[in-house]
Design a protein around this motif. Structure first.
Motif, PDB file in Angstrom:
ATOM      1  N   LEU A 183      -9.859 165.035  68.668  1.00  0.00           N
ATOM      2  CA  LEU A 183     -10.804 165.472  69.692  1.00  0.00           C
ATOM      3  C   LEU A 183     -11.513 166.715  69.182  1.00  0.00           C
ATOM      4  O   LEU A 183     -10.879 167.743  68.916  1.00  0.00           O
ATOM      5  N   ASP A 184     -12.820 166.615  69.029  1.00  0.00           N
ATOM      6  CA  ASP A 184     -13.661 167.731  68.584  1.00  0.00           C
ATOM      7  C   ASP A 184     -14.234 168.382  69.835  1.00  0.00           C
ATOM      8  O   ASP A 184     -15.160 167.866  70.456  1.00  0.00           O
ATOM      9  N   ILE A 185     -13.672 169.535  70.204  1.00  0.00           N
ATOM     10  CA  ILE A 185     -14.017 170.218  71.453  1.00  0.00           C
ATOM     11  C   ILE A 185     -15.112 171.245  71.177  1.00  0.00           C
ATOM     12  O   ILE A 185     -14.926 172.177  70.403  1.00  0.00           O
ATOM     13  N   GLY A 186     -16.267 171.067  71.830  1.00  0.00           N
ATOM     14  CA  GLY A 186     -17.403 171.936  71.537  1.00  0.00           C
ATOM     15  C   GLY A 186     -17.970 171.633  70.170  1.00  0.00           C
ATOM     16  O   GLY A 186     -18.294 172.541  69.406  1.00  0.00           O
ATOM     17  N   GLY A 187     -18.128 170.345  69.873  1.00  0.00           N
ATOM     18  CA  GLY A 187     -18.457 169.904  68.522  1.00  0.00           C
ATOM     19  C   GLY A 187     -19.898 170.048  68.100  1.00  0.00           C
ATOM     20  O   GLY A 187     -20.266 169.581  67.013  1.00  0.00           O
ATOM     21  N   GLY A 188     -20.739 170.687  68.910  1.00  0.00           N
ATOM     22  CA  GLY A 188     -22.121 170.917  68.509  1.00  0.00           C
ATOM     23  C   GLY A 188     -22.868 169.619  68.277  1.00  0.00           C
ATOM     24  O   GLY A 188     -22.770 168.669  69.063  1.00  0.00           O
ATOM     25  N   TYR A 197     -10.838 159.424  59.970  1.00  0.00           N
ATOM     26  CA  TYR A 197     -10.292 159.844  61.260  1.00  0.00           C
ATOM     27  C   TYR A 197     -11.026 159.113  62.387  1.00  0.00           C
ATOM     28  O   TYR A 197     -12.202 158.744  62.254  1.00  0.00           O
ATOM     29  N   ARG A 198     -10.347 158.924  63.517  1.00  0.00           N
ATOM     30  CA  ARG A 198     -10.962 158.370  64.718  1.00  0.00           C
ATOM     31  C   ARG A 198     -11.289 159.543  65.635  1.00  0.00           C
ATOM     32  O   ARG A 198     -10.382 160.232  66.123  1.00  0.00           O
ATOM     33  N   VAL A 199     -12.559 159.798  65.860  1.00  0.00           N
ATOM     34  CA  VAL A 199     -12.997 161.050  66.475  1.00  0.00           C
ATOM     35  C   VAL A 199     -13.734 160.802  67.784  1.00  0.00           C
ATOM     36  O   VAL A 199     -14.567 159.900  67.875  1.00  0.00           O
ATOM     37  N   GLU A 200     -13.413 161.618  68.774  1.00  0.00           N
ATOM     38  CA  GLU A 200     -14.217 161.750  69.980  1.00  0.00           C
ATOM     39  C   GLU A 200     -14.637 163.209  70.100  1.00  0.00           C
ATOM     40  O   GLU A 200     -13.905 164.110  69.672  1.00  0.00           O
ATOM     41  N   MET A 201     -15.801 163.442  70.682  1.00  0.00           N
ATOM     42  CA  MET A 201     -16.353 164.786  70.745  1.00  0.00           C
ATOM     43  C   MET A 201     -16.835 165.098  72.148  1.00  0.00           C
ATOM     44  O   MET A 201     -17.372 164.226  72.833  1.00  0.00           O
ATOM     45  N   ILE A 202     -16.628 166.334  72.577  1.00  0.00           N
ATOM     46  CA  ILE A 202     -17.261 166.816  73.802  1.00  0.00           C
ATOM     47  C   ILE A 202     -18.032 168.088  73.503  1.00  0.00           C
ATOM     48  O   ILE A 202     -17.707 168.825  72.561  1.00  0.00           O
ATOM     49  N   ASP A 203     -19.043 168.346  74.296  1.00  0.00           N
ATOM     50  CA  ASP A 203     -19.834 169.569  74.172  1.00  0.00           C
ATOM     51  C   ASP A 203     -20.555 169.783  75.497  1.00  0.00           C
ATOM     52  O   ASP A 203     -20.910 168.810  76.167  1.00  0.00           O
ATOM     53  N   PRO A 204     -20.789 171.044  75.891  1.00  0.00           N
ATOM     54  CA  PRO A 204     -21.466 171.279  77.168  1.00  0.00           C
ATOM     55  C   PRO A 204     -22.983 171.155  77.120  1.00  0.00           C
ATOM     56  O   PRO A 204     -23.632 171.217  78.164  1.00  0.00           O
TER      57      PRO A 204
END
Length: 267
Positions: A56-61, A74-81
């Protein structure tokens, strides 16, 4: 003491800064010679400590790190505001969605690794930063890794004070920056806090994580690359070697613009 209103202001400035004023995508690619150094060193540290699996890439730009990790298997999910960031990441094929580091919409133990390469330095209060770290720890399985970045307080102070006369007495904002990591007024960048390596480690530990180490990312030559413009491959290579060699040296690691704490969730 930082108030809710202060953080609300920072959150609003984040939307304006990253949504309208600054292109986070080019910062790590073409804006300066420092960006590719930061990117390479960050990827090296992540891959050395993140177990294979779900990240989990938190604040991944704009998704630069997410995409690179996906390409590495890697298996990646990302969140960003920031909606602009989410859109750019999706264009690159990243599973990205809007989200806040302080309240993650994922189940416990859902990931093998969580990375926070931006949220901590946009959160003004220690309580909010520890909350974000605890949320990252919550969604990572026991034994999994959490990597969290901070901006160096000493580099920030140098950017403020070097190359100009130092007033006596020292301005209050300068003193607050070097003593407490409090950003000065008038910054376009929506900073919430600047860390020392020791403070970053303490916050990660307070979130219940076991810290492997805190590493300087770009090394002492990173700031030179930020200012120098075009540089030779020989200089780039020397800066990379220096960044690797100095990454864990106490005091010297704080000469990197970015600090990266590596920890894992207790088994």
């Amino acid at each position: 003491m930082t108030t809710i209103t202060d953080q609300d202001d920072i959150d609003a400035r984040i939307q304006t800064y990253y949504g309208e004023l600054f292109d986070e995508h080019i910062r790590l690619t073409t804006r300066s010679a420092q960006g590719p150094l930061e990117f390479q060193r960050t990827q090296e540290i992540i891959r050395a400590h993140a177990p294979e699996g779900r990240v989990l890439d938190i604040g991944g730009g704009a998704g630069i790190h997410s995409r690179a990790l996906m390409d590495a298997g890697y298996r990646v999910e990302m969140i960003d505001p920031v909606p602009r960031h989410v859109d750019r990441a999706r264009e690159a094929g990243v599973a990205a969605s809007l989200g806040d580091a302080r309240e993650l919409g994922f189940d416990d133990d859902s990931f093998d690794t969580a990375i926070l390469l931006g949220p901590l330095y946009h959160l003004a209060s220690r309580a909010d930063r520890v909350t974000a770290l605890r949320e990252a720890a919550r969604v990572v399985r026991p034994g999994g890794a959490v990597l969290a970045a901070g901006l160096s307080r000493y580099v920030a102070f140098g950017a403020t004070s070097l190359g100009r006369p130092v007033p006596s007495p020292m301005p209050g904002e300068w003193a607050a920056l070097i003593a407490d990591g409090t950003p000065g007024s008038g910054l376009r960048f929506p900073a919430g806090h600047f860390h020392t390596a020791e403070e970053l480690q303490a916050e990660v530990e307070d979130a219940g994580l076991l810290v492997h180490g805190v590493f300087g990312v770009e090394g002492p030559a990173g700031l030179y690359l930020e200012q120098a413009g075009a540089v030779s491959d020989e200089i780039r290579h020397a800066a990379l070697m220096l960044a690797r060699a100095a990454s864990s040296m106490e005091g010297i690691r704080d000469q990197s613009a970015h600090l990266l704490a590596v920890a894992h969730v207790p088994s």
